[in-house]
Design a protein around this motif. Structure first.
Motif: not given
Length: 287
Positions: A98-100, A104-106, A108, A129, A131, A134
């Protein structure tokens, strides 16, 4: 390509040992979590062969094909789950890397399939991709990027060699780690092990084999290893255990170098694992 030794046992002692007065503690507390349901499926692309419309057809105990959907119990290790294979579509599985991103998305990626090269020929390789919300504990799939080899970059026959789109599967590569760049993605593989590059369309552009001190690093799943036709002939040599390839992949701040972390130790000609300072060691290889 350079390499540095990384003593795995020393790392374990550093993490697990008691904290002395001169060591700084870094307390960590789980602040939130986002959940992607285990039964998250996505349809294969419309131009994919019918073979990929259902996945997990070779997950039977004897690895023989079954076309009967939902007849093979899914397992988490020895624990039977509520999922049953084969599936309609392709599962978005546990994230291997995973990479930020700045927005603001990631980015993976799912693992290579259903646990082995032998049972994953109908499992498509793709990136996601994501989002994360949280507050609501939800994970949203923004985009899926399916990987393919239309320009025949892979130096071996892929599973879908004779098809038009040449989508890649979990029997071709075992992608475990990811580093997004401006023109695509670098990926760490465990089968070769290879360092892979795909463009922003998911097309394979580079397959870089791993060498160490001028010698190839080979796992038993390397597609270029062949068994001899004569039982009395010498068996092929490999120096990395299965699933010992590039589990982690880091990038220098200026983007000029990549650092691949092997999951397993290199074996020497005498059949023993490499050591450093008396401890079993694994390699971080600089590209």
């Amino acid at each position: 390509m350079k390499n540095v030794l990384f003593a795995s046992v020393s790392l374990f002692i550093l993490i697990a040992g008691p904290v002395s007065a001169d060591q700084q503690q870094f307390p960590a507390k789980l602040a939130a979590q986002a959940i992607l349901p285990a039964n998250t499926m996505v349809a294969a692309p419309a131009d994919a062969p019918d073979f990929l419309k259902h996945s997990g057809k070779f997950t039977t105990p004897d690895r023989k094909r079954t076309e009967a959907l939902g007849t093979v119990p899914g397992k988490d290790g020895a624990r039977v789950t509520d999922l049953k294979l084969p599936f309609v579509g392709q599962p978005i599985q546990g994230f291997s890397g995973i990479k930020t991103m700045a927005d603001g998305t990631f980015w993976t990626l799912s693992d290579n399939g259903f646990g082995s090269k032998a049972n994953s020929s109908d499992s498509m390789l793709f990136l996601h991709q994501m989002r994360f919300d949280w507050t609501a504990n939800k994970a949203e799939v923004v985009k899926n990027l399916f990987l393919s080899d239309p320009n025949k970059i892979a130096p071996f026959p892929i599973v879908l060699e004779g098809t038009e789109k040449r989508y890649l599967t979990g029997a071709d590569f075992d992608i475990e780690s990811i580093q997004p760049v401006a023109d695509g993605f670098w990926l760490g593989d465990e089968f070769g092990p290879y360092l892979l590059k795909v463009d922003i369309e998911g097309h394979l552009t580079d397959v870089i084999p791993t060498t160490l001190d001028g010698k190839p690093v080979l796992s038993p799943d390397n597609p270029l290893i062949q068994l001899p036709g004569n039982p009395a002939a010498k068996m092929p040599v490999f120096n990395l255990k299965r699933s010992g390839g590039f589990e982690g992949l880091a990038m220098s701040k200026d983007g000029s170098k990549l650092y691949g972390l092997l999951e397993g130790a290199i074996y020497g000609d005498n059949g023993t694992m490499e050591t450093a300072d008396g401890h079993t060691a694994i390699r971080i290889i600089e590209f």
